[in-house]
Design a protein around this motif. Structure first.
Motif, PDB file in Angstrom:
ATOM      1  N   ALA A  10       0.995  -1.292  -0.147  1.00  0.00           N
ATOM      2  CA  ALA A  10      -0.072   0.099   0.108  1.00  0.00           C
ATOM      3  C   ALA A  10       0.804   1.316   0.036  1.00  0.00           C
ATOM      4  O   ALA A  10       0.749   2.286  -0.666  1.00  0.00           O
ATOM      5  CB  ALA A  10      -1.049  -0.138   1.245  1.00  0.00           C
ATOM      6  N   TYR A  73      -3.360  -1.539  -8.480  1.00  0.00           N
ATOM      7  CA  TYR A  73      -4.396  -2.695  -7.949  1.00  0.00           C
ATOM      8  C   TYR A  73      -5.103  -3.514  -9.259  1.00  0.00           C
ATOM      9  O   TYR A  73      -4.926  -4.476  -9.401  1.00  0.00           O
ATOM     10  CB  TYR A  73      -5.676  -2.108  -7.149  1.00  0.00           C
ATOM     11  N   LEU A 149      -6.436  -4.449  -0.532  1.00  0.00           N
ATOM     12  CA  LEU A 149      -6.138  -3.133  -1.403  1.00  0.00           C
ATOM     13  C   LEU A 149      -7.752  -2.601  -2.172  1.00  0.00           C
ATOM     14  O   LEU A 149      -7.830  -1.470  -2.062  1.00  0.00           O
ATOM     15  CB  LEU A 149      -5.303  -3.443  -2.155  1.00  0.00           C
TER      16      LEU A 149
END
Length: 155
Positions: A10, A73, A149
């Motif tokens: 992240a 992502y 995520l």
């Protein structure tokens, strides 16, 4: 992938470690061809989704693709697939999307750019550096880490 690795993923994505080129994200014929051969059976010819099977890609991804973390992502889901429970536009999906890691980097660039075009993005197309960074990530993110995520990047 443990909590520390998920946090590291992240942080890398949020920091904008994936460069964004200043070009148009207009769909390309190659991206449309790849989408037709790999994605449309589940996600619909225009990325509109198929109720009960797979979520829409056109529409919900628009704000996601506008941010480096969201672009990362999408690339990671393309490379590693995604399974388990997700919610998109109020609809719950439980299934599995197969990894598309066998696609070349150039094909993933074209496919990502096609997805951005489906979402009306006028910003940057995907580029080889983004794909290479996602592909080189070790260890690869787990589906659990990708769902976590997703929960952060999806509206």
């Amino acid at each position: 992938m443990g909590a520390a690795a998920t946090a590291a993923l992240a942080a890398v994505l949020a920091a904008g470690a994936l460069p964004v080129a200043a070009q148009s994200a207009a769909p390309t014929p190659r991206g449309a061809e790849i989408f037709a051969g790999n994605c449309f059976a589940c996600h619909g010819a225009q990325g509109q989704g198929v109720p009960g099977l797979a979520p829409a890609l056109a529409g919900p991804l628009s704000p996601v693709l506008a941010r480096p973390e969201g672009r990362g992502y999408v690339l990671r889901v393309l490379l590693h697939g995604l399974s388990g429970r997700i919610v998109s536009q109020g609809q719950t999906f439980v299934g599995a999307m197969p990894a598309q890691a066998a696609l070349t980097d150039a094909d993933l660039v074209a496919l990502g750019t096609h997805l951005a075009g489906l979402n009306g993005q006028t910003g940057a197309p995907f580029d080889a550096a983004e794909v290479a960074a996602a592909r080189a990530e070790s260890p690869a993110p787990s589906h659990k880490a990708l769902r976590e995520l997703r929960a952060r990047v999806m509206p």
